[in-house]
Design a protein around this motif. Sequence first.
Motif, short mmCIF file in Angstrom:
data_model
loop_
_atom_site.label_atom_id
_atom_site.label_comp_id
_atom_site.label_asym_id
_atom_site.label_seq_id
_atom_site.Cartn_x
_atom_site.Cartn_y
_atom_site.Cartn_z
N THR A 45 40.91 40.47 27.28
CA THR A 45 40.87 40.09 28.69
C THR A 45 41.93 40.93 29.30
O THR A 45 41.96 41.64 30.51
N GLU A 68 41.35 43.46 32.43
CA GLU A 68 42.13 43.52 33.80
C GLU A 68 42.67 44.67 34.30
O GLU A 68 42.63 44.97 35.44
N TYR A 110 50.89 44.03 30.18
CA TYR A 110 50.49 44.64 31.45
C TYR A 110 51.40 45.79 31.63
O TYR A 110 50.90 46.87 32.25
N LEU A 120 48.35 42.91 38.15
CA LEU A 120 48.24 42.47 37.04
C LEU A 120 49.44 41.51 36.57
O LEU A 120 48.82 40.24 35.92
N VAL A 139 43.62 40.11 39.93
CA VAL A 139 42.09 40.64 39.54
C VAL A 139 41.34 39.50 38.75
O VAL A 139 40.33 39.83 38.26
N THR A 140 41.63 38.19 38.84
CA THR A 140 40.99 37.26 38.01
C THR A 140 39.69 37.18 38.50
O THR A 140 38.72 37.04 37.83
N ILE A 156 37.44 39.64 37.15
CA ILE A 156 37.04 39.40 35.86
C ILE A 156 35.98 38.31 35.77
O ILE A 156 35.06 38.56 34.97
#
Length: 207
Positions: A73, A77, A118, A139, A157-158, A161
């Motif tokens: 994940t 991201e 990140y 991030l 950016v959730t 995703i």
Amino acid sequence: MSVAPKFAGLKLSAGTFEETQHTLELYLDYVCPFSAKMFNTFYTLRPVIAQQYSPRLQVIFRQHIQPWHPSSTLTHEAGAAVLRLAPEKFWDFSAALFRHQTEFFDVSLVNETRNKTYERLAQIAGSVGVDEHKVLELLKIPESPGNDGQLNIGNKVTNDIKWMVKADRVVGVHVSPTVFFNGVEERSISSSFTEAQWGEWLAQNVV
């Protein structure tokens, strides 16, 4: 979902049927060794594809998160952040990330904080000319709750995703790498394909 050019009549289009492209979709996970193998081989074919198959073929990198790799994940991201900031750099970023792939495996990250990971991903984006600070801004997770007291807030950016995961689930992709050609899974292609095998497959199928 894409369709083969021979079924172009299914589309309501202002263009001619001859303009319809083949579509090759590569479902890849940044922390999957087999995805790295496929990507690295395919990436070297970019000049051939541009010279011999443009505009008859479009190739799509489908970001495929595999939850049994917890860092999957986080790496995707970073890919989503690059798509936001510099989409023309996405394939170069992906190549750089695959080169650093083992640095994001389970053992490599077990004692590292999420935001530290990140930071390293942002540095990889910076190495291909994407603004590192802007990537990190998209991030990073706040270390304290906001005024509303929310704790499970994700990052900037959730939602991207979520879209990627939904898109993969709709077509039933489970593992990486998986390849779709004109909307149908192409099981004849494997991660072990050599440049020569890719060349032969493209010559036979992109007509």
